[in-house]
Write an enzyme that holds these catalytic residues in place. Structure first.
Site, PDB file in Angstrom:
ATOM      1  N   LYS A   9       7.850  -2.285  15.715  1.00 45.87           N
ATOM      2  CA  LYS A   9       7.930  -3.363  14.722  1.00 45.87           C
ATOM      3  C   LYS A   9       8.904  -4.477  15.165  1.00 45.87           C
ATOM      4  CE  LYS A   9       6.807  -0.401  10.762  1.00 45.87           C
ATOM      5  NZ  LYS A   9       7.238   0.002   9.396  1.00 45.87           N
ATOM      6  N   TYR A  49      -2.033  -3.534   6.448  1.00 44.18           N
ATOM      7  CA  TYR A  49      -1.344  -2.701   5.448  1.00 44.18           C
ATOM      8  C   TYR A  49      -2.044  -2.738   4.081  1.00 44.18           C
ATOM      9  CZ  TYR A  49       2.838  -1.615   8.265  1.00 44.18           C
ATOM     10  OH  TYR A  49       3.714  -1.111   9.200  1.00 44.18           O
ATOM     11  N   ASN A 112      12.290   0.180   9.895  1.00 44.55           N
ATOM     12  CA  ASN A 112      12.303   1.550  10.420  1.00 44.55           C
ATOM     13  C   ASN A 112      11.698   1.646  11.826  1.00 44.55           C
ATOM     14  OD1 ASN A 112       9.679   1.153   9.658  1.00 44.55           O
ATOM     15  ND2 ASN A 112       9.480   3.014   8.446  1.00 44.55           N
ATOM     16  N   HIS A 115       5.771   2.083  13.326  1.00 44.42           N
ATOM     17  CA  HIS A 115       4.728   2.608  12.441  1.00 44.42           C
ATOM     18  C   HIS A 115       3.931   3.619  13.254  1.00 44.42           C
ATOM     19  CE1 HIS A 115       1.286   2.792   9.715  1.00 44.42           C
ATOM     20  NE2 HIS A 115       0.541   2.712  10.807  1.00 44.42           N
ATOM     21  N   GLU A 126      -7.069   2.475  12.435  1.00 43.01           N
ATOM     22  CA  GLU A 126      -5.919   1.678  12.869  1.00 43.01           C
ATOM     23  C   GLU A 126      -6.006   1.351  14.361  1.00 43.01           C
ATOM     24  OE1 GLU A 126      -2.178   3.200  11.498  1.00 43.01           O
ATOM     25  OE2 GLU A 126      -2.749   2.874   9.404  1.00 43.01           O
TER      26      GLU A 126
END
Ligand code: CMP
Length: 139
Positions: A9, A49, A112, A115, A126
């Site tokens: 990310k 998302y 975080n 993903h 995905e």
């Protein structure tokens, strides 16, 4: 071999952690069979998302994922989706097991660092979101 999707990310890319995270995953036994760096716009982030649409953190999440470049990779290993979730750890870095990617490098539930596809939420969808069949290699 099973396949799954990893995203490094914007927080991790900005902190120069691409190599560190890829080494962690290579050492854990994953093989990279596709990879690219891109800067998603809000439309792309929102579509990726969409499963979280309606949740209180959705707008934040779409803004965050489109806030800078990301690295997307298709990884393979036996039982890859389940194994990758174990290696990256819980969504919230404070709850992630010691030694997991999010425990080591994540700073908050939102930032975080990575993903990883949920095993029960169609990892192949995905993978196909970011890669055509011709961009995924068997070797
Ligand atoms: P990820 O695995 O990319 O899937 C959805 C993301 O939403 C998740 O990681 C978190 O980074 C982000 N997120 C932001 N706020 C929350 C929250 N309160 N609870 C769960 N996920 C959140």
């Amino acid at each position: 071999m099973d396949r799954t999707l990893l995203i490094i990310k914007p927080d991790a890319v900005k902190r120069n952690l691409i190599g560190t995270i890829l080494k962690h995953l290579g050492d854990a036994g994953f093989k990279i069979i596709a990879m690219k760096m891109l800067w998603p716009d809000k439309e792309m982030g929102g579509a990726f998302y969409e499963i979280h649409k309606g949740k209180d953190f959705y707008d934040w999440l779409v803004n965050f994922i489109s806030s800078g470049p990301i690295v997307v990779a298709c990884l393979t290993a036996p039982d890859a989706p389940k194994k990758l979730r174990e290696v990256v750890g819980a969504t919230d870095p404070k709850k992630a097991a010691p030694g997991t990617v999010r425990n080591l490098y994540g700073t908050s539930v939102g930032e975080n660092v990575v993903h990883a596809s949920a095993p029960d939420e169609n990892p192949e969808r995905e993978v196909a979101f970011f890669f055509t069949d011709r961009e995924i290699f068997t070797y």
